[in-house]
Design an enzyme around this catalytic site. Structure first.
Site, PDB file in Angstrom:
ATOM      1  N   GLY A   1      -9.127  -6.095  -0.216  1.00  0.00           N
ATOM      2  CA  GLY A   1     -10.282  -5.441  -0.288  1.00  0.00           C
ATOM      3  C   GLY A   1     -10.151  -4.437  -1.632  1.00  0.00           C
ATOM      4  O   GLY A   1      -9.817  -5.120  -2.500  1.00  0.00           O
TER       5      GLY A   1
ATOM      6  N   HIS B   1      -8.921  -2.072  -2.595  1.00  0.00           N
ATOM      7  CA  HIS B   1      -7.262  -2.117  -3.638  1.00  0.00           C
ATOM      8  C   HIS B   1      -6.759  -3.210  -4.223  1.00  0.00           C
ATOM      9  O   HIS B   1      -6.040  -2.693  -5.339  1.00  0.00           O
ATOM     10  CB  HIS B   1      -6.251  -1.183  -2.476  1.00  0.00           C
TER      11      HIS B   1
ATOM     12  N   HIS C   1       0.947  -1.414  -0.128  1.00  0.00           N
ATOM     13  CA  HIS C   1      -0.043  -0.089   0.055  1.00  0.00           C
ATOM     14  C   HIS C   1       0.702   0.972   0.095  1.00  0.00           C
ATOM     15  O   HIS C   1       0.694   1.974  -0.745  1.00  0.00           O
ATOM     16  CB  HIS C   1      -1.201   0.295   1.328  1.00  0.00           C
TER      17      HIS C   1
END
Length: 127
Positions: A76, A78, A11
């Site tokens: 998720g 992303h 991330h």
């Protein structure tokens, strides 16, 4: 036979220390893979390189295929939405390279088993 690259995709965070375990993971993976091809890091946001930059570097280094491994605990938004869009842009920019994506590492039972072992060891450790 060509090189097969691998890019660990995380991330990203504002704190540079957040990247440290990813760098250690990449180094361990590179050592385990030997001469199979380069291992790189890429981040969705807040850190560099981004995935297009990391893919371009491995393509320029002669990789004929690159596996992108999302170092996320789950699938998720992303991983399900953002990552496929970025990979599609990278594939369009480098049609000579075969790009693949693995599932999020946290979705694998072996990874979850390792986390369970860690938690049990932490619980048993003296204060």
């Amino acid at each position: 036979m060509g090189k097969h690259g691998m890019i660990l995709f995380g991330h990203g965070a504002r704190d540079a220390r957040w990247k440290e375990p990813f760098a250690r993971l990449a180094a361990k993976l590179a050592a385990a893979r030997g001469d199979a091809g380069p291992v790189g890091l890429a981040f969705l946001e807040l850190m560099t390189p981004d995935l297009p930059t990391a893919v371009a570097a491995q393509a320029a280094a002669g990789c004929e295929s690159i596996l992108v491994v999302p170092v996320f605990f789950g699938q998720g938004g992303h991983v399900r939405r953002d990552l496929p869009e970025i990979v599609a842009r990278c594939q369009a920019a480098h049609p000579e390279v075969r790009l693949r994506c693995a599932g999020a590492v946290g979705e694998d039972d072996a990874v979850l088993d390792a986390v369970v072992r860690y938690c049990l060891a932490a619980e048993a450790a003296p204060d």
